[in-house]
Scaffold this motif. Sequence first.
Motif, PDB file in Angstrom:
ATOM      1  N   GLY A  33      -9.440  16.582  61.956  1.00 23.51           N
ATOM      2  CA  GLY A  33      -8.787  15.907  60.843  1.00 23.51           C
ATOM      3  C   GLY A  33      -7.482  16.569  60.482  1.00 23.51           C
ATOM      4  N   ALA A  34      -6.485  15.776  60.100  1.00 21.13           N
ATOM      5  CA  ALA A  34      -5.146  16.314  59.863  1.00 21.13           C
ATOM      6  C   ALA A  34      -4.699  16.195  58.411  1.00 21.13           C
ATOM      7  CB  ALA A  34      -4.132  15.611  60.757  1.00 21.13           C
ATOM      8  N   THR A  35      -5.537  15.680  57.525  1.00 22.05           N
ATOM      9  CA  THR A  35      -5.094  15.438  56.154  1.00 22.05           C
ATOM     10  C   THR A  35      -5.145  16.692  55.294  1.00 22.05           C
ATOM     11  OG1 THR A  35      -7.332  14.768  55.499  1.00 22.05           O
ATOM     12  CG2 THR A  35      -5.812  13.033  56.262  1.00 22.05           C
ATOM     13  N   HIS A  36      -5.996  17.649  55.656  1.00 24.01           N
ATOM     14  CA  HIS A  36      -6.115  18.866  54.858  1.00 24.01           C
ATOM     15  C   HIS A  36      -6.619  20.004  55.744  1.00 24.01           C
ATOM     16  CE1 HIS A  36     -10.133  16.988  54.687  1.00 24.01           C
ATOM     17  NE2 HIS A  36     -10.566  18.234  54.742  1.00 24.01           N
ATOM     18  N   GLY A  37      -6.507  21.213  55.223  1.00 26.93           N
ATOM     19  CA  GLY A  37      -7.000  22.382  55.942  1.00 26.93           C
ATOM     20  C   GLY A  37      -7.326  23.492  54.966  1.00 26.93           C
ATOM     21  N   TRP A  38      -7.875  24.579  55.500  1.00 27.66           N
ATOM     22  CA  TRP A  38      -8.234  25.730  54.666  1.00 27.66           C
ATOM     23  C   TRP A  38      -7.332  26.902  55.062  1.00 27.66           C
ATOM     24  CZ3 TRP A  38     -11.590  22.058  56.240  1.00 27.66           C
ATOM     25  CH2 TRP A  38     -12.354  21.440  55.243  1.00 27.66           C
ATOM     26  N   VAL A  39      -6.525  27.327  54.104  1.00 24.97           N
ATOM     27  CA  VAL A  39      -5.493  28.332  54.358  1.00 24.97           C
ATOM     28  C   VAL A  39      -5.875  29.631  53.659  1.00 24.97           C
ATOM     29  CG1 VAL A  39      -3.068  28.955  53.976  1.00 24.97           C
ATOM     30  CG2 VAL A  39      -3.683  26.611  54.631  1.00 24.97           C
ATOM     31  N   HIS A  40      -5.769  30.729  54.401  1.00 32.60           N
ATOM     32  CA  HIS A  40      -6.020  32.054  53.816  1.00 32.60           C
ATOM     33  C   HIS A  40      -4.852  32.476  52.930  1.00 32.60           C
ATOM     34  CE1 HIS A  40      -5.524  36.485  53.914  1.00 32.60           C
ATOM     35  NE2 HIS A  40      -6.847  36.515  53.808  1.00 32.60           N
ATOM     36  N   SER A  41      -3.610  32.410  53.457  1.00 34.30           N
ATOM     37  CA  SER A  41      -2.431  32.841  52.708  1.00 34.30           C
ATOM     38  C   SER A  41      -1.191  32.549  53.539  1.00 34.30           C
ATOM     39  CB  SER A  41      -2.491  34.347  52.381  1.00 34.30           C
ATOM     40  OG  SER A  41      -2.579  35.096  53.576  1.00 34.30           O
ATOM     41  N   TYR A  42      -0.044  32.784  52.951  1.00 35.59           N
ATOM     42  CA  TYR A  42       1.195  32.730  53.730  1.00 35.59           C
ATOM     43  C   TYR A  42       2.068  33.908  53.317  1.00 35.59           C
ATOM     44  CZ  TYR A  42       3.924  30.865  49.782  1.00 35.59           C
ATOM     45  OH  TYR A  42       4.566  30.707  48.590  1.00 35.59           O
ATOM     46  N   GLU A  43       2.990  34.257  54.189  1.00 32.53           N
ATOM     47  CA  GLU A  43       3.845  35.428  53.972  1.00 32.53           C
ATOM     48  C   GLU A  43       5.239  35.121  54.491  1.00 32.53           C
ATOM     49  OE1 GLU A  43       4.069  39.604  56.265  1.00 32.53           O
ATOM     50  OE2 GLU A  43       2.255  39.392  55.045  1.00 32.53           O
ATOM     51  N   THR A  44       6.243  35.559  53.767  1.00 30.71           N
ATOM     52  CA  THR A  44       7.632  35.361  54.194  1.00 30.71           C
ATOM     53  C   THR A  44       8.232  36.694  54.617  1.00 30.71           C
ATOM     54  OG1 THR A  44       8.441  35.673  51.941  1.00 30.71           O
ATOM     55  CG2 THR A  44       7.956  33.418  52.621  1.00 30.71           C
ATOM     56  N   GLY A  45       9.230  36.634  55.465  1.00 27.42           N
ATOM     57  CA  GLY A  45       9.975  37.836  55.833  1.00 27.42           C
ATOM     58  C   GLY A  45       9.468  38.574  57.051  1.00 27.42           C
ATOM     59  N   SER A  46       8.537  37.997  57.825  1.00 28.46           N
ATOM     60  CA  SER A  46       8.058  38.689  59.020  1.00 28.46           C
ATOM     61  C   SER A  46       9.150  38.717  60.081  1.00 28.46           C
ATOM     62  CB  SER A  46       6.810  37.996  59.577  1.00 28.46           C
ATOM     63  OG  SER A  46       6.467  38.518  60.841  1.00 28.46           O
ATOM     64  N   THR A  47       9.271  39.856  60.760  1.00 33.60           N
ATOM     65  CA  THR A  47      10.268  39.988  61.828  1.00 33.60           C
ATOM     66  C   THR A  47       9.644  40.414  63.149  1.00 33.60           C
ATOM     67  OG1 THR A  47      10.711  42.283  61.156  1.00 33.60           O
ATOM     68  CG2 THR A  47      12.113  40.578  60.202  1.00 33.60           C
ATOM     69  N   VAL A  48       8.312  40.454  63.238  1.00 37.81           N
ATOM     70  CA  VAL A  48       7.640  40.905  64.464  1.00 37.81           C
ATOM     71  C   VAL A  48       6.731  39.831  65.049  1.00 37.81           C
ATOM     72  CG1 VAL A  48       7.723  43.317  63.782  1.00 37.81           C
ATOM     73  CG2 VAL A  48       5.735  41.946  63.157  1.00 37.81           C
ATOM     74  N   ASP A  49       6.773  38.631  64.508  1.00 37.40           N
ATOM     75  CA  ASP A  49       5.876  37.567  64.959  1.00 37.40           C
ATOM     76  C   ASP A  49       6.663  36.391  65.522  1.00 37.40           C
ATOM     77  OD1 ASP A  49       3.129  38.579  64.008  1.00 37.40           O
ATOM     78  OD2 ASP A  49       4.367  38.762  62.217  1.00 37.40           O
ATOM     79  N   GLY A  50       7.722  36.715  66.262  1.00 38.83           N
ATOM     80  CA  GLY A  50       8.586  35.692  66.821  1.00 38.83           C
ATOM     81  C   GLY A  50      10.031  36.052  66.535  1.00 38.83           C
ATOM     82  N   PRO A  51      10.971  35.309  67.101  1.00 40.40           N
ATOM     83  CA  PRO A  51      12.393  35.633  66.896  1.00 40.40           C
ATOM     84  C   PRO A  51      12.837  35.359  65.465  1.00 40.40           C
ATOM     85  CG  PRO A  51      12.152  33.571  68.107  1.00 40.40           C
ATOM     86  CD  PRO A  51      10.778  34.164  68.013  1.00 40.40           C
ATOM     87  N   GLY A  52      13.789  36.155  65.000  1.00 42.99           N
ATOM     88  CA  GLY A  52      14.340  35.941  63.669  1.00 42.99           C
ATOM     89  C   GLY A  52      13.371  36.304  62.564  1.00 42.99           C
ATOM     90  N   VAL A  53      13.633  35.763  61.388  1.00 38.39           N
ATOM     91  CA  VAL A  53      12.782  35.980  60.216  1.00 38.39           C
ATOM     92  C   VAL A  53      11.818  34.811  60.112  1.00 38.39           C
ATOM     93  CG1 VAL A  53      12.747  36.309  57.716  1.00 38.39           C
ATOM     94  CG2 VAL A  53      14.624  37.249  59.079  1.00 38.39           C
ATOM     95  N   ARG A  54      10.517  35.128  59.985  1.00 39.29           N
ATOM     96  CA  ARG A  54       9.482  34.103  60.094  1.00 39.29           C
ATOM     97  C   ARG A  54       8.749  33.877  58.769  1.00 39.29           C
ATOM     98  NH1 ARG A  54      10.494  32.019  64.941  1.00 39.29           N
ATOM     99  NH2 ARG A  54       8.398  31.107  64.957  1.00 39.29           N
ATOM    100  N   LEU A  55       8.265  32.666  58.615  1.00 36.30           N
ATOM    101  CA  LEU A  55       7.243  32.366  57.621  1.00 36.30           C
ATOM    102  C   LEU A  55       5.903  32.359  58.348  1.00 36.30           C
ATOM    103  CD1 LEU A  55       7.245  29.898  54.703  1.00 36.30           C
ATOM    104  CD2 LEU A  55       5.334  29.835  56.286  1.00 36.30           C
ATOM    105  N   MET A  56       4.978  33.194  57.887  1.00 29.41           N
ATOM    106  CA  MET A  56       3.656  33.317  58.510  1.00 29.41           C
ATOM    107  C   MET A  56       2.645  32.514  57.710  1.00 29.41           C
ATOM    108  SD  MET A  56       3.790  35.244  61.207  1.00 29.41           S
ATOM    109  CE  MET A  56       2.049  35.598  61.379  1.00 29.41           C
ATOM    110  N   LEU A  57       1.931  31.612  58.372  1.00 34.62           N
ATOM    111  CA  LEU A  57       0.858  30.835  57.755  1.00 34.62           C
ATOM    112  C   LEU A  57      -0.459  31.302  58.356  1.00 34.62           C
ATOM    113  CD1 LEU A  57       0.032  28.478  55.886  1.00 34.62           C
ATOM    114  CD2 LEU A  57       0.261  26.961  57.872  1.00 34.62           C
ATOM    115  N   PHE A  58      -1.323  31.901  57.529  1.00 33.58           N
ATOM    116  CA  PHE A  58      -2.593  32.446  58.000  1.00 33.58           C
ATOM    117  C   PHE A  58      -3.703  31.440  57.692  1.00 33.58           C
ATOM    118  CE2 PHE A  58       0.074  36.126  57.181  1.00 33.58           C
ATOM    119  CZ  PHE A  58      -0.099  36.872  58.330  1.00 33.58           C
ATOM    120  N   MET A  59      -4.320  30.936  58.747  1.00 36.15           N
ATOM    121  CA  MET A  59      -5.396  29.956  58.606  1.00 36.15           C
ATOM    122  C   MET A  59      -6.747  30.658  58.491  1.00 36.15           C
ATOM    123  SD  MET A  59      -3.614  27.235  58.675  1.00 36.15           S
ATOM    124  CE  MET A  59      -5.020  26.104  58.583  1.00 36.15           C
TER     125      MET A  59
END
Length: 533
Positions: A33-59
């Motif tokens: 299903g794509a209408t909703h999900g359960w999210v643990h948290s999100y974080e801004t400013g990551s620089t080690v999880d891909g190029p550039g500055v990232r927004l991290m979405l933790f499911m």
Amino acid sequence: MLEDGMVEVGCRYDLRTSKSPDAPPTEGYEGTGATHGWVHSYETGSTVDGPGVRLMLFMSGCFLRCQFCHNPDTWHLKDGTRIELAHAARRLGDFAPALRAMGGGLTISGGEPLVQLGFTRGVYAAAKEMGLHTALDTSGFLGHRADDDYLRNVDLVLLDIKSGDPDTYRRVTGVELKPTLRFAERLATMGKAVWVRFVLVPGLTDDPENIAKGGALRRADEERGMGGGAALPPDGRLQMEGARARLQARRYPGSDGAAGPRGAGYLPCCRLPRALGRVGIMLAAISDLIGTQPILALFLAIGVGYAVGQVNILGFSLGVGAVLFVGLFLGAIAPKAQVAGPIGLVGLIMFLYGIGILYGRQFFEGLSGVGRVYNLLAFVAVVSGLVVALGLGAIFDVKLGHTLGIFAGSMTSTATLQAALDTIGNREPSIGYSVAYPFGVIGPILCFYFLTRRVKPVFPPKPARFHMGEVTIERLPDAGATLGAVMATLPEGVQVAGVRQEHHNRLPDPESSSCIPAMRSSSPRIAQRRWTR
């Protein structure tokens, strides 16, 4: 293994447990299903999880039960917060302009993002519509769920291989290694960009044979051209455990059972000495504090930097340049402390304004007379620096963007950096600029210091500065004494700049009387004295 009920109230995980008690069980959840999900948290400013500055979405939700799991509170869907897909897309849109400007994007992690396949599919589709770079941080165990249409919206896969040895992998995670290997083979066939991650845990995954097997897998993927040639992050960074103590999912050989609920323990950091481990924990706490208070970090850098700049060792001091190096230290231990938004822009504007006010007169005077020679010398120096930078960049095969950034940083010229960014069209000059800028500050200071100590040039004495002061003469030399008679009694170096007579300031007249002279002196001590005659 950390089971339900083992998380005590007051620990770092109690805020993220049983947030959604009506959520379905994690085991066996298809997540289509794509209408909703359960999210643990999100974080801004990551620089080690891909190029550039990232927004991290933790499911929330994961089928693995890693003994060294960093976030065991992401194992179950019920421990996450139910979020509508439309809401998640709107929040992502709020960050999208900044992420694009910083050459970053969105990285979905967890937990395991592929547990909630439908929701993450929708988030990735929304991110691509916003023009964002996307990354999937996964163990690969559920890679068979991600069809080609799903992966089409994923630019980069961060493949976290817990171990290269099947037996070790099974013991560490509780599942088999084969599904992850099949997913890696499939990504290689597709030519999908992949960064391979390996968690090195003392006493658990640090066996040389185990590491060698992981290395063999990486080399095989490189031979097949996985992801266009990058099987590791460009800087060669591996995912390593930090020095801070934290709750562990399970006790394992070599763990320290000093804290946490029963069966949990602290992760030793590469078997560091206990004292050094405490220092690491202290630095981690300081980093967390400063990272959440960027204004505090700003004034801390200014205050400490100014104090350090006043330290003089054998005639050498950094002056206000020490603020830069204190800022570099704070940026190293707390990278999230950077001041964003209009404050940083205002600081740059004030800096440029100050330079203009301080040297405006000299600039226009330098457009004529001997100033033309100085301007020509400066022009030759700048062009020579550019030629040297481009030449060395070509010899050592440095990217043009990095070379231009190095040139701008060595000249400590923010305006040059902006011109390089506009010319190249990406963020590469920023990397070279950040590397070269500190050397552009300290280099000339050291050159002047050592040159003056060796050559010992003789500079003309500084002209005497006048210090203003108001002097009240309580007793005149005699009745009806004129200002000229009073001036004759003043110490050497004291001049009368003005006279206050009948509540008005007037120019000094040696023949006048009944006055209060305002005096100036080349000595601040004399200017501050109260003279009584």
